[in-house]
Design a protein around this motif. Structure first.
Motif, mmCIF file in Angstrom:
data_model
loop_
_atom_site.group_PDB
_atom_site.id
_atom_site.type_symbol
_atom_site.label_atom_id
_atom_site.label_comp_id
_atom_site.label_asym_id
_atom_site.label_seq_id
_atom_site.Cartn_x
_atom_site.Cartn_y
_atom_site.Cartn_z
ATOM 1 N N ILE A 1 2.936 11.794 19.903
ATOM 2 C CA ILE A 1 2.028 10.605 19.196
ATOM 3 C C ILE A 1 3.132 9.345 19.213
ATOM 4 C CG2 ILE A 1 0.311 9.466 17.993
ATOM 5 C CD1 ILE A 1 -1.080 12.282 17.858
ATOM 6 N N PRO A 2 3.102 8.317 19.823
ATOM 7 C CA PRO A 2 3.988 7.232 19.512
ATOM 8 C C PRO A 2 3.916 6.554 18.174
ATOM 9 C CG PRO A 2 2.630 6.792 21.357
ATOM 10 C CD PRO A 2 2.134 7.957 20.982
ATOM 11 N N GLY A 3 2.486 6.290 17.889
ATOM 12 C CA GLY A 3 2.324 5.319 16.787
ATOM 13 C C GLY A 3 1.203 5.750 15.681
ATOM 14 N N ILE A 4 1.514 5.399 14.487
ATOM 15 C CA ILE A 4 0.639 5.549 13.536
ATOM 16 C C ILE A 4 -0.099 4.153 13.059
ATOM 17 C CG2 ILE A 4 1.473 8.019 13.023
ATOM 18 C CD1 ILE A 4 2.469 6.227 10.158
ATOM 19 N N ILE A 5 -1.307 4.043 12.601
ATOM 20 C CA ILE A 5 -1.460 3.117 11.832
ATOM 21 C C ILE A 5 -1.756 3.337 10.176
ATOM 22 C CG2 ILE A 5 -3.782 2.956 12.841
ATOM 23 C CD1 ILE A 5 -3.434 -0.210 12.552
ATOM 24 N N LEU A 6 -1.192 2.506 9.324
ATOM 25 C CA LEU A 6 -1.403 2.919 7.800
ATOM 26 C C LEU A 6 -2.791 1.967 7.166
ATOM 27 C CD1 LEU A 6 2.171 3.216 6.662
ATOM 28 C CD2 LEU A 6 0.401 5.179 7.000
ATOM 29 N N PHE A 7 -3.615 2.647 6.528
ATOM 30 C CA PHE A 7 -4.414 1.999 5.719
ATOM 31 C C PHE A 7 -4.107 2.394 4.047
ATOM 32 C CE2 PHE A 7 -6.262 2.158 9.816
ATOM 33 C CZ PHE A 7 -6.940 0.986 9.864
ATOM 34 N N GLY A 8 -4.160 1.675 3.291
ATOM 35 C CA GLY A 8 -3.894 1.754 1.734
ATOM 36 C C GLY A 8 -5.101 1.684 0.805
ATOM 37 N N ILE A 9 -5.217 2.474 0.206
ATOM 38 C CA ILE A 9 -6.000 2.382 -1.000
ATOM 39 C C ILE A 9 -5.480 2.512 -2.421
ATOM 40 C CG2 ILE A 9 -7.933 3.621 -2.419
ATOM 41 C CD1 ILE A 9 -7.516 5.204 0.837
ATOM 42 N N PRO A 10 -5.460 1.259 -2.927
ATOM 43 C CA PRO A 10 -4.520 1.000 -4.024
ATOM 44 C C PRO A 10 -5.324 1.271 -5.486
ATOM 45 C CG PRO A 10 -5.566 -1.162 -3.718
ATOM 46 C CD PRO A 10 -5.952 -0.013 -2.463
ATOM 47 N N THR A 11 -4.548 1.738 -6.473
ATOM 48 C CA THR A 11 -5.136 1.736 -7.791
ATOM 49 C C THR A 11 -5.767 0.761 -8.270
ATOM 50 O OG1 THR A 11 -3.361 3.349 -8.237
ATOM 51 C CG2 THR A 11 -4.706 2.892 -10.224
ATOM 52 N N HIS A 12 -5.007 -0.542 -8.216
ATOM 53 C CA HIS A 12 -5.264 -1.589 -8.883
ATOM 54 C C HIS A 12 -6.022 -2.772 -7.947
ATOM 55 C CE1 HIS A 12 -5.106 -5.512 -11.156
ATOM 56 N NE2 HIS A 12 -4.341 -5.951 -10.284
ATOM 57 N N LYS A 13 -7.286 -2.980 -8.124
ATOM 58 C CA LYS A 13 -7.671 -4.059 -7.126
ATOM 59 C C LYS A 13 -8.222 -5.454 -8.092
ATOM 60 C CE LYS A 13 -9.979 -0.646 -4.248
ATOM 61 N NZ LYS A 13 -11.016 -0.746 -3.003
ATOM 62 N N PRO B 1 -4.499 6.814 13.101
ATOM 63 C CA PRO B 1 -4.768 6.082 11.725
ATOM 64 C C PRO B 1 -4.604 7.131 10.500
ATOM 65 C CG PRO B 1 -6.746 5.867 13.225
ATOM 66 C CD PRO B 1 -5.822 7.277 13.699
ATOM 67 N N LEU B 2 -3.840 6.614 9.628
ATOM 68 C CA LEU B 2 -3.723 7.374 8.249
ATOM 69 C C LEU B 2 -4.180 6.623 7.071
ATOM 70 C CD1 LEU B 2 -0.222 9.006 8.628
ATOM 71 C CD2 LEU B 2 -2.211 10.039 8.878
ATOM 72 N N PHE B 3 -5.008 7.498 6.150
ATOM 73 C CA PHE B 3 -5.461 6.841 4.871
ATOM 74 C C PHE B 3 -4.496 7.300 3.738
ATOM 75 C CE2 PHE B 3 -9.536 7.181 7.239
ATOM 76 C CZ PHE B 3 -9.688 5.650 7.500
ATOM 77 N N VAL B 4 -4.085 6.448 3.150
ATOM 78 C CA VAL B 4 -3.048 6.723 2.029
ATOM 79 C C VAL B 4 -3.583 6.391 0.846
ATOM 80 C CG1 VAL B 4 -0.668 6.721 1.240
ATOM 81 C CG2 VAL B 4 -0.895 6.359 3.673
ATOM 82 N N ASP B 5 -3.760 6.920 -0.182
ATOM 83 C CA ASP B 5 -4.745 6.801 -1.653
ATOM 84 C C ASP B 5 -3.742 6.940 -2.605
ATOM 85 O OD1 ASP B 5 -6.205 6.651 -3.637
ATOM 86 O OD2 ASP B 5 -8.042 7.780 -2.616
ATOM 87 N N GLU B 6 -3.510 5.826 -3.490
ATOM 88 C CA GLU B 6 -2.602 5.872 -4.426
ATOM 89 C C GLU B 6 -3.236 6.581 -5.682
ATOM 90 O OE1 GLU B 6 0.342 2.482 -6.356
ATOM 91 O OE2 GLU B 6 -1.894 1.824 -5.935
ATOM 92 N N THR B 7 -4.348 6.730 -5.622
ATOM 93 C CA THR B 7 -5.163 7.286 -6.882
ATOM 94 C C THR B 7 -5.350 8.767 -6.773
ATOM 95 O OG1 THR B 7 -7.299 7.220 -5.804
ATOM 96 C CG2 THR B 7 -6.416 5.329 -6.825
ATOM 97 N N ILE B 8 -4.813 9.479 -5.767
ATOM 98 C CA ILE B 8 -5.032 11.059 -5.897
ATOM 99 C C ILE B 8 -3.667 11.791 -5.623
ATOM 100 C CG2 ILE B 8 -7.227 10.811 -4.624
ATOM 101 C CD1 ILE B 8 -5.734 11.181 -1.835
ATOM 102 N N ASN B 9 -3.723 13.160 -6.077
ATOM 103 C CA ASN B 9 -2.447 13.989 -5.862
ATOM 104 C C ASN B 9 -2.607 14.840 -4.810
ATOM 105 O OD1 ASN B 9 -0.826 12.825 -8.084
ATOM 106 N ND2 ASN B 9 -2.351 13.395 -9.506
#
Ligand code: PBG
Ligand code: ZN
Length: 327
Positions: A75-87, A36-44
């Motif tokens: 590793i054959p697979g990843i799963i993405l979770f997103g954290i958006p700027t705008h909710k 699992p990977l967490f991708v956050d739109e609000t950070i650099n």
């Protein structure tokens, strides 16, 4: 005193590493892992998740590198979770073609074209109230949420996702997604359903990681009651009937009986999610020196496989792959 004559001695087959290897019933392979990977739109820059040592939220620019690292380990697979700027109230960022998960899918596919990119498909990261769909009063409106789920998953498919993994526990979610994908030319995109997902305290650290703690109430009106086992078979069968290609049971550790029962009752590949709270407990005890982390993690993974899991979603994936590759 004389002892009885022992004809059957199970210890005979435990006498050497080679014999033990020859009679081993269950194996764990890098092929079993999904990271699992967490991708956050609000950070650099990467931001560590305090309750999950070793896990960071990543900015979009770091996704490619992270995916390549997993791919290089096999590793054959990843799963993405997103954290958006705008909710907002309905989670409309989820179906923005330029949304954070859509961009991360493209980054991941560019960085490692062979890896299976899975998108967790829900709304709790996208809604300002943190529930997994559209609210009607204080309840999540099932059918209104299904319409949004269709838009979200088609948008992920357009971005190039390899597999959709709906986690919201809405009734009919698989049928709704399958229809939407098929109508839009994505009849070859498989669905891994979070079919059997319990309303669990073990999701705590994850909700910190993605800021998805509900602002009121809990998820008990859509996630399953931890007391129920037969209902797990009902949920699994419904999702298979609606076209799920794979199933998931979640959490894993407290639900091993469910993993075994769902495996027995079905004929599709089954994943288990070794969730954030399970990870946090192991990490905390290991940091204190109370357990041997590698040993406990490997034993746990073998337990999931023995119970019937074909695939394991786990935050330990990189470490496990390294340990397996070193052997
Ligand atoms: C979103 C979702 C959750 C997890 C995966 N997808 C959290 C929740 O339902 O609250 C949990 C993952 C984890 O705890 O590691 N619906
Ligand atoms: Zn959700």
């Amino acid at each position: 005193m004389s002892l009885p004559e022992l004809i059957i001695r199970p210890r005979r087959l435990r006498n050497s590493p080679t014999l033990r290897r020859m009679v081993r019933e269950t194996t764990l392979s890098v092929d079993d892992l999904i990271y699992p990977l967490f991708v956050d739109e609000t950070i650099n820059e990467p931001v560590p998740v305090s309750s999950m040592p070793g896990v960071c939220r990543l900015p979009l620019a770091h996704v490619g590198k992270a995916v390549q690292e997993a791919a290089a380990l096999g590793i054959p697979g990843i799963i993405l979770f997103g954290i958006p700027t705008h909710k907002d109230a309905v989670g409309s960022e989820a179906w923005n073609d330029e949304g954070i998960v859509q961009q991360a899918i493209r980054e991941a596919k560019n960085a490692a074209p062979e890896i299976c990119v899975i998108a967790d498909s829900c709304f709790c990261e996208y809604t300002d109230h943190g529930h997994c769909g559209v609210l009607h009063g204080e309840q999540v409106d099932n059918d209104a949420t299904l319409e949004n789920l269709q838009k979200e998953t088609v948008s992920y498919a357009r971005a190039g996702v390899d597999m959709i993994a709906p986690s919201g526990m809405m009734d009919g979610m698989i049928a709704a997604i399958r229809t939407a994908l098929d109508d839009n030319g994505f009849s070859n995109t498989p669905i891994m359903s979070y079919a059997v997902k319990y309303a669990s305290g073990y999701f705590g650290p994850f909700r910190d990681a993605v800021d998805s703690t509900p602002s009121f109430g809990d998820r008990a009106s859509y996630q399953m009651d931890p007391a129920n086992a037969r209902e797990a078979i009902k949920e699994a069968m419904l999702d298979i009937g609606e076209g799920a290609d794979m199933l998931m049971v979640k959490p894993a550790l407290a639900y091993m009986d469910i993993v075994a029962a769902v495996k027995e009752a079905t004929d599709v590949p089954m994943a288990v999610y070794n969730v954030s709270g399970e990870y946090a407990m192991v990490k905390a005890a290991a940091e204190k020196g109370w357990i041997d982390e590698k040993r406990v993690v490997m034993e746990t993974m073998l337990g999931f496989k023995r119970a019937g899991a074909d695939l394991i979603l786990t935050y330990h994936a990189l470490d496990i792959a390294r340990w397996l590759n070193d052997e």
